[in-house]
Enzyme design. Structure first.
Site, mmCIF file in Angstrom:
data_model
loop_
_atom_site.group_PDB
_atom_site.id
_atom_site.type_symbol
_atom_site.label_atom_id
_atom_site.label_comp_id
_atom_site.label_asym_id
_atom_site.label_seq_id
_atom_site.Cartn_x
_atom_site.Cartn_y
_atom_site.Cartn_z
ATOM 1 N N HIS A 73 -6.871 0.253 5.981
ATOM 2 C CA HIS A 73 -6.193 1.427 7.013
ATOM 3 C C HIS A 73 -7.032 0.383 8.099
ATOM 4 O O HIS A 73 -6.156 1.248 9.225
ATOM 5 C CB HIS A 73 -6.776 2.442 6.797
ATOM 6 N N HIS A 88 1.209 -0.584 0.156
ATOM 7 C CA HIS A 88 0.608 0.644 -0.619
ATOM 8 C C HIS A 88 0.620 1.403 0.083
ATOM 9 O O HIS A 88 1.988 1.548 0.925
ATOM 10 C CB HIS A 88 -1.448 0.088 1.467
ATOM 11 N N HIS A 102 -0.130 12.280 -4.770
ATOM 12 C CA HIS A 102 -0.805 12.200 -3.727
ATOM 13 C C HIS A 102 0.219 11.965 -2.852
ATOM 14 O O HIS A 102 0.524 12.707 -1.766
ATOM 15 C CB HIS A 102 -1.120 11.166 -3.364
ATOM 16 N N GLU A 103 1.219 10.496 -3.078
ATOM 17 C CA GLU A 103 2.482 10.653 -2.656
ATOM 18 C C GLU A 103 3.702 11.520 -2.540
ATOM 19 O O GLU A 103 3.945 12.078 -1.109
ATOM 20 C CB GLU A 103 3.164 9.374 -2.964
ATOM 21 N N TYR A 115 -9.142 11.371 4.993
ATOM 22 C CA TYR A 115 -9.180 11.676 3.116
ATOM 23 C C TYR A 115 -10.119 12.067 3.090
ATOM 24 O O TYR A 115 -10.538 13.259 2.155
ATOM 25 C CB TYR A 115 -9.256 9.848 3.377
HETATM 26 C C1 LIG Z 1 -2.465 6.941 -1.212
HETATM 27 C C2 LIG Z 1 -2.764 6.180 -0.257
HETATM 28 C C3 LIG Z 1 -1.654 6.545 0.418
HETATM 29 SE SE1 LIG Z 1 -1.410 7.964 1.704
HETATM 30 C C4 LIG Z 1 -4.498 5.898 0.605
HETATM 31 O O1 LIG Z 1 -4.213 5.013 1.460
HETATM 32 N N1 LIG Z 1 -5.027 6.626 -0.087
HETATM 33 C C5 LIG Z 1 -5.393 7.718 -1.010
HETATM 34 C C6 LIG Z 1 -6.886 7.712 -1.524
HETATM 35 C C7 LIG Z 1 -7.626 7.271 -0.317
HETATM 36 C C8 LIG Z 1 -6.231 6.272 -0.007
HETATM 37 C C9 LIG Z 1 -7.042 5.107 0.125
HETATM 38 O O2 LIG Z 1 -6.059 4.420 -0.941
HETATM 39 O O3 LIG Z 1 -7.746 4.042 0.772
HETATM 40 ZN ZN LIG Z 2 -2.065 9.904 1.298
#
Ligand SMILES: C=C(C[SeH])C(=O)N1CCC[C@H]1C(=O)O
Ligand SMILES: [Zn+2]
Length: 597
Positions: A480, A320, A350-351, A490
């Site tokens: 998560h 991830h 994003h990263e 988010y």
């Molecule tokens: C890209 C990441 C690492 Se911080 C992420 O977990 N995101 C970015 C969008 C929402 C969330 C997900 O994938 O659930």
């Molecule tokens: Zn992120």
């Protein structure tokens, strides 16, 4: 007397800052080693170092609390002491902290190692969520293959973590109480300077009408494609048909649901492949956008130490995507298992947004090296990606033909963005509504899956592709949840990033309210030094000021509101309402007929 006390406090903060930098650096290295190569040794090392650092923090805390810092006049010094006074999970007795760390490790390791068998070749059983399951959901249009893959993934990645999740919740709540909070839910909400989630509910009520319109439209298109027996006219949408294993964004169904199919439209994934993009080139392209704003380039160490492709040595690792600050002011890394897709092009921005934030606040005291709030940290890269995904910028990159910039193409473009940004909002909102409810004891283990799917149905209007029971534990099939990463960040990010985008577009003279030639959705801040300086100034604050102050510095307003999102998507909202009326599409959804409670 007080002067002397504050002077001593300042001296103590400098000493504590140095010790904290060392400790966090050690902890981050151990965590990186474990996540990039899951072995028993690395797992054991991470546990040991976490416990050692927790003991060091507990010792320091006693000295911190020996100062009369509540009476300090120096507000900045007081803010630092206040932040150090919040021990977090280190407040736990060592044996409980060990149980907490082990419960989360078990869930994270289960998720990282989870594999399923291929639908077409049942002897091939080495499919992980990245890249195999992700690619199946991006490309398959076979409801049976999607249903099988969805069920197998949730069985492998979710169900096994039910026990560890219950243990983790209990330990986290114990830690919250030791920090003076009723449950961990209130501790998490404190990050946003909130006492409860009312403000998040208000934001959702502003966005829901827009979401219902795109939900109704997509359900209609999927019903046309898969038939009444697979997609009902008025019910929730089956979660396996939306192009994503968690149904959190629906961009992968754009190709067969777009409003004006005959308009020239470039498949960004195909274009990236055609232009010989490699993961490295994606990273360099993203970096160049930041430097075009006069923001910082990636340090040499970043290119040496980052992992930007899944190693092919068969190791177990956490794929991830993540961005890392090693708290020594020099070492910043990304770890992601990049594949050449439009989605990963966005993720790379994003990263890199996280890394840029780290670079901008690296000279702050360690205690302030964090986002103004966690949602700000998630928004930085996405704000850049909003410019990158504008038709104007895609043309600059040769990823969009010089087609006419007519109304229909504009609706197609807004629809594509809506499948990512509008669609994500209910998912981003509900995931921690579930965890708040568990932390508060409103959702007991016997109700985990039932309450999770009640939220998925009532907030997001999706339903599972098959009956569910408490033998399942579907929440942990989302990274998560298995990795103990708070998720409301988010939801906050997808709201504030449009407020940031609007402010930066005004500064870049790319946007004029009411001027159809300078719309928010076609704004590209590329090479705007004015916008870049303003963004950098906010990022340099780190968490040294309350987030409303940081927000005000860039946008002129102190509060989060949905006006940015609603203004950006206004033309799409108008079009969807008219289209759904024309086709007589039912708006909203009736209760699901799938058995899951
Ligand atoms: C890209 C990441 C690492 Se911080 C992420 O977990 N995101 C970015 C969008 C929402 C969330 C997900 O994938 O659930
Ligand atoms: Zn992120």
């Amino acid at each position: 007397e007080r002067q002397a006390e504050e002077a001593a406090g300042r001296q103590y903060m400098r000493k504590l800052d140095e010790a904290t930098s060392q400790a966090k650096n050690r902890l981050t290295i151990a965590s990186w080693n474990y996540q990039s190569n899951i072995t028993n040794y690395n797992q054991e090392q991470m546990l040991q170092i976490s416990l050692e650092v927790a003991e060091e923090e507990k010792e320091a805390w006693k000295e911190t609390m020996s100062y009369l810092w509540h009476e300090f006049e120096d507000q900045d010094l007081k803010r630092m002491f206040k932040k150090y006074s919040e021990l977090g999970t280190s407040a736990l007795p060592e044996d409980l902290n060990q149980r907490l760390i082990q419960a989360v490790n078990n869930m994270q390791t289960n998720y990282a190692k989870a594999t399923i068998c291929d639908y077409k070749d049942r002897t091939k059983c080495d499919l992980h969520v990245e890249p195999e399951v992700t690619d199946i959901f991006a490309n398959s249009e076979d409801p049976e293959e999607l249903k099988y893959t969805w069920i197998e993934w949730h069985k492998a990645a979710g169900a096994p973590s039910r026990g560890n999740f219950t243990e983790y919740i209990a330990m986290d709540n114990e830690a919250a109480k030791l920090n003076g909070y009723d449950t961990m839910a209130e501790f998490w909400l404190n990050e946003y300077e909130m006492k409860n989630e009312d403000e998040f509910a208000t934001l959702w009520s502003q966005i829901k009408p827009l979401y219902q319109q795109i939900h109704a439209y997509v359900r209609g298109k999927l019903r046309q494609k898969y038939g009444e027996n697979v997609v009902s006219a008025k019910g929730p949408i089956p979660a396996h048909l939306l192009g994503n294993i968690w149904a959190q964004t629906w961009s992968n169904v754009e190709k067969f649901t777009k409003p004006f199919p005959d308009k020239p439209e470039v498949d960004i994934t195909a274009a990236l492949i055609a232009q010989n993009y490699t993961p490295l080139k994606m990273f360099q392209t993203a970096e160049e956008f930041f430097t075009s704003l006069t923001l910082s380039p990636m340090p040499d160490l970043f290119w040496d130490k980052s992992i930007i492709e899944k190693p092919n040595d068969g190791r177990d690792m956490v794929c991830h995507a993540s961005a890392w600050d090693f708290f020594d002011g020099e070492d910043f890394r990304i770890k992601q298992c990049t594949t050449i897709t439009s989605e990963f092009f966005t993720t790379t921005h994003h990263e890199m947004g996280h890394i840029q934030y780290y670079l901008q606040y690296k000279d702050q005291p360690v205690i302030y090296r964090a986002g103004a709030n966690a949602g700000f940290h998630e928004a930085v890269g996405d704000v850049i990606a909003l410019s990158v995904s504008s038709p104007k910028h895609l043309r600059v990159m040769g990823l969009l033909e010089d087609g006419v910039d007519d109304q229909e193409s504009n609706i197609n473009q807004l629809y594509k963005m809506g499948l990512d940004k509008i669609v994500f909002l209910p998912f981003g909102y509900l995931l921690d509504l579930f965890r708040y409810s568990v932390f508060r004891g409103i959702t007991a283990p016997r109700d985990y899956n039932c309450h999770f799917w009640q939220l998925r149905e009532s907030v997001q209007g999706v339903e599972p592709p098959a009956p569910r029971s408490e033998e399942d534990f579907d929440p942990a099939a989302k990274y998560h949840i298995s990795a103990d990463v708070e998720y409301m960040r988010y939801y906050v990010s997808y709201i504030v990033q449009f407020q940031f985008h609007r402010a930066l577009c005004l500064l870049a003279d790319q946007y004029t309210p009411g001027d159809s030639n300078k719309t928010l959705s076609n704004c590209d801040i590329y090479k705007s030094e004015t916008a870049g300086k303003a963004l950098g100034k906010m990022l340099q604050l780190g968490s040294s000021k309350p987030w409303p102050e940081a927000m005000e510095m860039l946008t002129g307003q102190r509060n989060m509101d949905a006006s940015g999102v609603l203004e950006y998507f206004q033309p799409l909202y108008d079009w969807l309402k008219a289209e759904n009326e024309r086709t007589g599409e039912f708006i909203g959804w009736e209760p699901s007929t799938v058995q899951y409670c």
